[in-house]
Structure formats: C-alpha cells, structure tokens
Design a protein around this motif. Structure first.
Motif: not given
Lengths: 418, 89
Positions: B20-22, B36-37, B40, B43-49
């Motif tokens: 299920x993600x971060x 909006x940020x 954003x 919904x979309x931005x991820x660090x993906x460590x």
C-alpha cells in the motif's frame, strides 16, 4: 573513428582483429563542461549523442556510477513499439520508431532492429472494443494498427492456447506490424561510440555525491572523481532519480520499483512476434539466440535491490503458461531484476525544473528501452534550447499539479489497482 | 520471498499481503486551508527512500487488516511491524 564496414572487417582480419580502435575512451573528468549528463544508460548516451549531432554541443560529459550497459539498458526485454492511444505518447513514440528504423545506419552500428510486430491479445468482446478504439487512434496518428480476429491470430501464433475450455479464451488481438525488438547492448554501445567520437567524455565508475546550486541556478556537480563546474545538467538516472532528487531537495511524483525479467533455455525458432497476454501482464518474444524472453508485473513494493522475489516470477509465468502452454516444458536459464522509475500516471517526465540549468528525464515505468532514441532526441533539444520540444510538451513535471495527467493506462506505481 | 510479521497473525509469507505504499504520507486535514501543493504532495510526490522505509501492507489473504512495516528498500530486510493505528516512533 574507424568506420565499421565489410572492408574494414576484411582489412582487420589480416591482423587477427587485434588492431581495432577502442569503441570509446576512458577519460578523466575535466574541471568544466558545457553540459553534464548524469546517467550513462541508453537515454543518457542518446541525449549526449543528439546534443553533439543536432545541436553541436560537444563539450559534454556523461557521468555514470557503474559502467555503460550495466543498468536498465542491459536489463530490459528489448521491445520497441508505438501502440499508444493518447496523442502525446503516440506522436513521441512514432517519432522514435523512425529513429529506430534508421539507427543502425545512423550509428554505424548494427543494433539488429527487427520489426517483427507486436500482438496484444484480447480475451473478451469488451477488450476487442477497447483495442479497436486504440487501433483507430493509432491510425489517425499515422501508426500502423491491425485488428485481428481469433482465426487470424491463430494463423500467426498457433502455439498459443486456442482450446475451447480455457479461462481466458483468445477473442482476437491488436497488432502493430512495425513494432519489434532490437539488441539492447548494441544500442548502448552504438550511442556511446558515436558520442565519444564527437568529443563527449564518457566517465564511468564516477558517482555523483552532490550538487552546487546557488541563487536557484546550477553551478556544478560534485562527484567521487572531483568537482565539475557546469551550467547545465541533465538528470537521466531512471531508478536512482529519487536518490539524486533528495540531494537537490526535490520530491518527485516518482517511486522506484523492482521489475523482473527472465529467459528460458534457447530453443529452435517458434515465435517470430512479440506477444502480450491481455488478461494480465505478461509479454514474450524469442531472442536471436533462441531464448524465450519474458517479463510482466512489478514486484509491487518500493525497491532498489535490482533483484526480485519468486512469488512475482511465479505469478508472471503462470500467465505465460496460460497463454502458451508449451512454455511449461522449458527450463529457466536466467532471471534478473532492474529498478524502475515509476511515475504516478505511468507516463514519463522530460522537462525543465524550478532550478535553472537542471533538466529532468525520468518516469519511464515499463517502457524505457523503446523510448531511448526519442527520449535522447527531445531531452537534448530541451537542454540545448532551454525549452521543451512539442514532442515532449505533454511530459511536463507540473502536470501532476495542474491535473493534466497522461493516464495512458492509469497504472503508475499502483499495480495493485490492476 | 519476504516474510512479514503481521501484528495480528504472526509471521506470514509475502503471498498473503498486498502493498500500500509509503506509510508516512499524511492526508491534509480537511477543515484547514489546503494549498494545491499540499494535495500534490499527498497524492503524487514521494521520497521513495533507499534504505529503511515505513510502508503500508494489507494482510489481504489473512486477517485483512492494514499494517505498517519497516523494511529496507535496498536489502528487503524487514525490521519492524505495527498495527495501522500505532504511531511510528
């Protein structure tokens, strides 16, 4: 640079092929460049090549942490296609198809482009309707598309399961006859050799450790082999995008995931097309060596490991055997994994960023290899002209903010939705 | 094969779970002014460590509960797991 030709082949045969030039040099990094491309994969090499060829910018370095051809350009399943429905994807990919057709001549390197056609199987009436719609969109954009019925598919790939009592019967297929495969290593080596011959420095075993940014501008890049002054940097690092973005204090709509592929033992020619299963995610082609090259879903969780787990492989190959039962008789020769830059809408990003002089190329998901020439060409244009080309205007970074998503399949990182 | 310790059921194989993600992403609070940020980022931005990563998994073929798992994204080693309502320390 020595030209590769039949005459040079004969000439070098007399000296036992001991005197060929090196395909590319191994330079030490200079103190300053006009452009630095980070990432010596297919896209990075192509970008450097088109910067030199189309824009006359040759004071360029490619910085690669590993070695040329060691990343995803050497790990993919070599499929080349432009069977997209949305205009942005279709026109970009079809532009790439043209570059593929000319590539061996252009690079003076045989990339073994084989336009054998791709067949996307349909397993229901509804799916046939969807494919008819996609095929029509493709034809409106000048891309060849043929809708095949069950009998026509059977004629082309009789080894697929056409028996009556299967869970996912084959209703028909959408075929793009001009799609195909190419030798992936040759693509990397061909671009590297030509870029090098035009003055691009290919610097391997050189890791980026940081960036020199001040006043919202790029001034340089710090590497394991010294600092380099540069005004323009192209970031082209696929699965490592988030690692470098963190050094730039950027958070991107991209996650790094693991995608596996595998090949069977080599067998005699049986499959002369690329075929995809329509009731899941599985694709197959046969390499020139006779191996069946197969791939499918992501492992599904964030990963930088470049190696996968067996449950996903089992899941993918179960689909393969459902589609072509003969595969169950083959032994597995090799499996491997690569790390993918999965964007949130499943479409790539080729754009400028909020930092002046920093350009971003990422988010290729499952489709990085086929995009290599078009990505390099448009990215080189974006860097050289400091503005996006109309071919990559749809691949903007801020589309996630403005809502102009390019949801060709709407999957992105969220494979569990499918 | 990953082996994930479900806080409700114990050690189970990866096959029983869905990702299920971060787990550190927080939904913006609805009664506040949200830019909006903010959306954003949610919904979309991820660090993906690369390295230790807290993430959501659902024990889909088990107790069907959502859980939080701390896993290394470079080695796939799993360190810790929590119930969905437990805070990451």
């Amino acid at each position: 640079m020595q030209k590769y030709s039949i005459f040079n082949l004969i000439r070098n045969a007399f000296s036992g092929h001991q005197n060929w030039d090196l395909a590319w040099k191994d330079p030490t990094p200079k103190k300053e460049y006009d452009v630095v491309i980070i990432g010596g994969g297919g896209h990075g090499l192509a970008t450097a090549y088109y910067l030199a060829k189309e824009h006359n910018i040759t004071n360029v370095a490619i910085i690669e942490k590993g070695w040329i051809g060691g990343g995803n350009v050497g790990r993919n399943t070599t499929i080349i296609r432009s069977n997209y429905m949305h205009d942005d994807n279709a026109l970009f990919s079809e532009f790439g198809m043209d570059l593929w057709r000319k590539m061996s001549q252009d690079l003076n390197y045989n990339v073994m482009f084989s336009p054998r056609g791709i067949i996307n199987l349909a397993h229901s009436d509804a799916q046939m309707n969807v494919y008819a719609r996609r095929g029509n969109s493709m034809r409106l954009n000048g891309i060849d598309a043929v809708l095949l019925n069950r009998e026509q598919v059977k004629e082309i790939i009789p080894m697929a399961d056409f028996s009556e009592n299967v869970r996912f019967p084959i209703f028909g297929a959408l075929m793009q006859p001009s799609a195909g495969t190419a030798r992936h290593d040759a693509v990397a080596w061909g671009y590297a050799r030509q870029a090098d011959s035009m003055g691009v420095d290919i610097i391997q075993n050189c890791e980026v450790t940081g960036f020199d940014v001040s006043g919202g501008k790029i001034n340089g890049v710090r590497t394991s082999r010294g600092d380099i002054k540069v005004k323009k940097i192209g970031l082209c690092v696929a699965g490592s995008t988030n690692i470098l973005a963190e050094k730039l204090n950027m958070t991107l709509p991209v996650e790094t995931h693991l995608l596996q592929a595998c090949v069977s033992e080599p067998v005699k020619p049986i499959l002369d097309r690329v075929v995809t299963f329509g009731a899941g995610h599985f694709y197959i082609s046969q390499s020139d060596k006779g191996e069946m090259v197969m791939g499918g879903d992501l492992d599904g969780y964030n990963s930088y490991a470049q190696r996968g787990n067996l449950p996903t492989l089992q899941h993918v190959l179960t689909e393969g055997i459902a589609m072509m039962p003969f595969l169950s008789k083959l032994k597995m020769l090799r499996t491997w994994g690569g790390i993918m830059d999965m964007s949130m809408d499943g479409s790539p990003i080729i754009d400028k960023t909020h930092i002046e002089g920093l350009y971003l190329n990422c988010g290729w998901c499952y489709g990085g290899f086929k995009a290599t020439p078009a990505s390099g060409w448009t990215f080189a244009h974006t860097i050289a002209q400091d503005r996006v080309h109309k071919l990559n205007a749809g691949y903007s970074l801020n589309r996630f903010n403005t809502g102009h998503l390019l949801d060709e399949k709407g999957l992105g990182t969220k494979t569990w939705i499918s | 094969m990953l082996h994930i310790k479900c806080p409700h059921c114990g050690m189970r194989s990866q096959n029983e779970f869905s990702y299920g993600g971060d787990a550190t992403v927080k939904r913006p609070e609805l009664d506040k002014e949200i830019s909006d940020q903010d959306w954003d980022n949610f919904v979309y931005n991820r660090k993906s460590l690369r390295g230790k990563h807290w993430e959501l998994w659902q024990h889909l073929s088990g107790c069907r509960q959502w859980i939080k798992v701390e896993r290394d994204t470079a080695t796939h080693e799993i360190f810790n797991s929590l119930k969905a309502n437990e805070e990451i320390s």
